[in-house]
Design a protein around this motif. Structure first.
Motif, PDB file in Angstrom:
ATOM      1  N   GLU A  18      -5.867   8.301  33.527  1.00 20.44           N
ATOM      2  CA  GLU A  18      -5.196   8.565  35.200  1.00 20.44           C
ATOM      3  C   GLU A  18      -5.910   8.752  35.716  1.00 20.44           C
ATOM      4  N   ASP A  19      -6.690  10.586  35.353  1.00 15.33           N
ATOM      5  CA  ASP A  19      -7.096  11.117  35.719  1.00 15.33           C
ATOM      6  C   ASP A  19      -8.846   9.998  37.565  1.00 15.33           C
ATOM      7  N   VAL A  20      -9.129   9.403  35.599  1.00 16.85           N
ATOM      8  CA  VAL A  20     -10.531   8.823  36.572  1.00 16.85           C
ATOM      9  C   VAL A  20     -10.674   7.550  37.395  1.00 16.85           C
ATOM     10  N   PHE A  21      -9.002   6.964  36.890  1.00 19.74           N
ATOM     11  CA  PHE A  21      -8.423   5.392  37.454  1.00 19.74           C
ATOM     12  C   PHE A  21      -8.350   6.078  39.204  1.00 19.74           C
ATOM     13  N   GLU A  22      -7.404   7.291  39.355  1.00 20.64           N
ATOM     14  CA  GLU A  22      -7.455   7.290  40.560  1.00 20.64           C
ATOM     15  C   GLU A  22      -8.410   8.041  41.574  1.00 20.64           C
ATOM     16  N   GLU A 212     -15.874   7.597  27.982  1.00 19.39           N
ATOM     17  CA  GLU A 212     -15.301   6.379  28.762  1.00 19.39           C
ATOM     18  C   GLU A 212     -14.001   6.216  29.030  1.00 19.39           C
ATOM     19  N   PHE A 213     -14.306   4.612  29.328  1.00 25.19           N
ATOM     20  CA  PHE A 213     -13.278   4.274  30.019  1.00 25.19           C
ATOM     21  C   PHE A 213     -12.488   3.090  30.571  1.00 25.19           C
ATOM     22  N   ASP A 214     -11.797   2.542  29.925  1.00 18.96           N
ATOM     23  CA  ASP A 214     -11.490   0.804  29.301  1.00 18.96           C
ATOM     24  C   ASP A 214     -10.923   0.773  31.101  1.00 18.96           C
ATOM     25  N   VAL A 215     -11.435  -0.483  32.322  1.00 19.61           N
ATOM     26  CA  VAL A 215     -10.486  -0.753  33.323  1.00 19.61           C
ATOM     27  C   VAL A 215      -9.894  -1.281  32.909  1.00 19.61           C
ATOM     28  N   PRO A 216      -8.534  -0.827  33.520  1.00 14.07           N
ATOM     29  CA  PRO A 216      -6.831  -1.632  32.814  1.00 14.07           C
ATOM     30  C   PRO A 216      -7.047  -3.108  33.372  1.00 14.07           C
ATOM     31  N   GLY A 217      -6.272  -3.559  33.291  1.00 14.38           N
ATOM     32  CA  GLY A 217      -6.176  -4.862  33.719  1.00 14.38           C
ATOM     33  C   GLY A 217      -5.102  -5.236  35.004  1.00 14.38           C
ATOM     34  N   HIS A 218      -4.496  -4.062  35.547  1.00 10.68           N
ATOM     35  CA  HIS A 218      -3.908  -4.162  36.651  1.00 10.68           C
ATOM     36  C   HIS A 218      -5.264  -3.901  38.206  1.00 10.68           C
ATOM     37  N   PHE A 219      -6.227  -2.956  37.612  1.00  7.73           N
ATOM     38  CA  PHE A 219      -6.854  -2.762  38.258  1.00  7.73           C
ATOM     39  C   PHE A 219      -7.138  -3.711  39.783  1.00  7.73           C
ATOM     40  N   VAL A 243     -18.164   4.440  31.351  1.00  8.10           N
ATOM     41  CA  VAL A 243     -18.367   5.387  31.686  1.00  8.10           C
ATOM     42  C   VAL A 243     -18.715   6.471  32.807  1.00  8.10           C
ATOM     43  N   VAL A 244     -17.676   7.134  32.884  1.00  9.91           N
ATOM     44  CA  VAL A 244     -18.023   7.866  33.849  1.00  9.91           C
ATOM     45  C   VAL A 244     -18.551   9.915  33.393  1.00  9.91           C
ATOM     46  N   LEU A 245     -19.455  10.501  34.035  1.00  5.55           N
ATOM     47  CA  LEU A 245     -19.844  11.608  34.635  1.00  5.55           C
ATOM     48  C   LEU A 245     -19.084  13.144  34.524  1.00  5.55           C
TER      49      LEU A 245
END
Length: 266
Positions: A18-22, A212-219, A243-245
């Motif tokens: 959630e933090d990556v997404f935000e 690793e981070f999978d982009v959610p469908g609601h992006f 993938v984020v650092l």
């Protein structure tokens, strides 16, 4: 460069998804608003989204009027300036401080707190058993995920051509599903330089970690133009792997980023 070894998926999460997404959402929205005049074709097809951004833009303009003297035209910032204004730092490529390491990535302005997304690893995403042999020859930019998914972050040669081909294949009218600009010297997403982060050494300890981070469908579809990743196979339905650092400690202006592991396809 050493082999990446993660015994369990859960150990790969330094911060919550959630933090990556935000962080990505906040940064991409700021880039979108900064380049608002170029988004007309997209917004014409998304009237509700257009209203939301116009409201954000109105708030921003009111704030800027307080800080400037009756400026009639809206100021455009560089992507690096947008990143600094949004997250409080900038990162960029430069000659590494390690001898014979070539290019590295530095915090060029500001301050980065521990547990912050500081960069992204761009490239074409290959699932297991997809053809990547020729792209992998002499290629030090292939990242292996925990589940065997591969990301080719090489911005030259065949890898570059494959990424551009897949990116243009997936474009839907005015909607770009990925960002091609990381292949150039001036990426529109200033975070997309993570493939140049060097591995740590005895002299230089790791200060960032891959996650690793999978982009959610609601992006938001209008913000996908800033995602520096594209899937190789168009016909497979799944979330886009990114993938984020993430920083392992506070990092000051002028410091180079060093990762704690790196995977090479053998």
């Amino acid at each position: 460069r050493t082999l990446r070894y993660v015994p369990e998926s859960s150990q790969d999460k330094i911060i919550a998804d959630e933090d990556v997404f935000e962080t990505l959402l906040k940064t991409f929205k700021a880039l979108f608003i900064n380049d608002f005049s170029r988004q007309a074709d997209i917004l014409a097809l998304l009237p509700e989204v257009r209203c939301q951004y116009l409201e954000l833009l109105t708030v921003e303009q009111k704030q800027s009027k307080v800080n400037s003297c009756n400026r009639q035209t809206r100021q455009m910032f560089s992507p690096e300036e947008v990143l600094f204004n949004t997250l409080g730092f900038t990162v960029s490529r430069d000659q590494s401080s390690l001898v014979s390491a070539g290019t590295g990535v530095f915090v060029t302005k500001g301050f980065v707190r521990k547990g912050t997304v500081v960069s992204m690893y761009p490239g074409t995403v290959y699932r297991k058993h997809e053809p990547i042999f020729f792209q992998s020859l002499g290629n030090p930019f292939i990242f292996r995920c925990i589940d065997g998914v591969l990301i080719d972050g090489n911005d030259k040669g065949l890898s570059r051509s494959v990424y551009r081909s897949c990116s243009r294949r997936d474009q839907l009218g005015p909607f770009q599903m990925s960002d091609e600009s990381w292949l150039t010297a001036t990426p529109q997403n200033p975070l997309a330089v993570g493939q140049y982060v060097n591995n740590c050494s005895h002299e230089k300890a790791a200060n960032v970690c891959y996650q690793e981070f999978d982009v959610p469908g609601h992006f938001p579809v209008e913000l996908k133009q800033y995602l520096p990743n594209i899937v190789y196979s168009h016909d497979i339905e799944s979330h886009l792997r990114c993938v984020v650092l993430v920083t392992l400690r506070d990092i000051k202006q002028g410091e180079e980023l060093f990762s704690n592991y790196y995977t090479v396809v053998s």
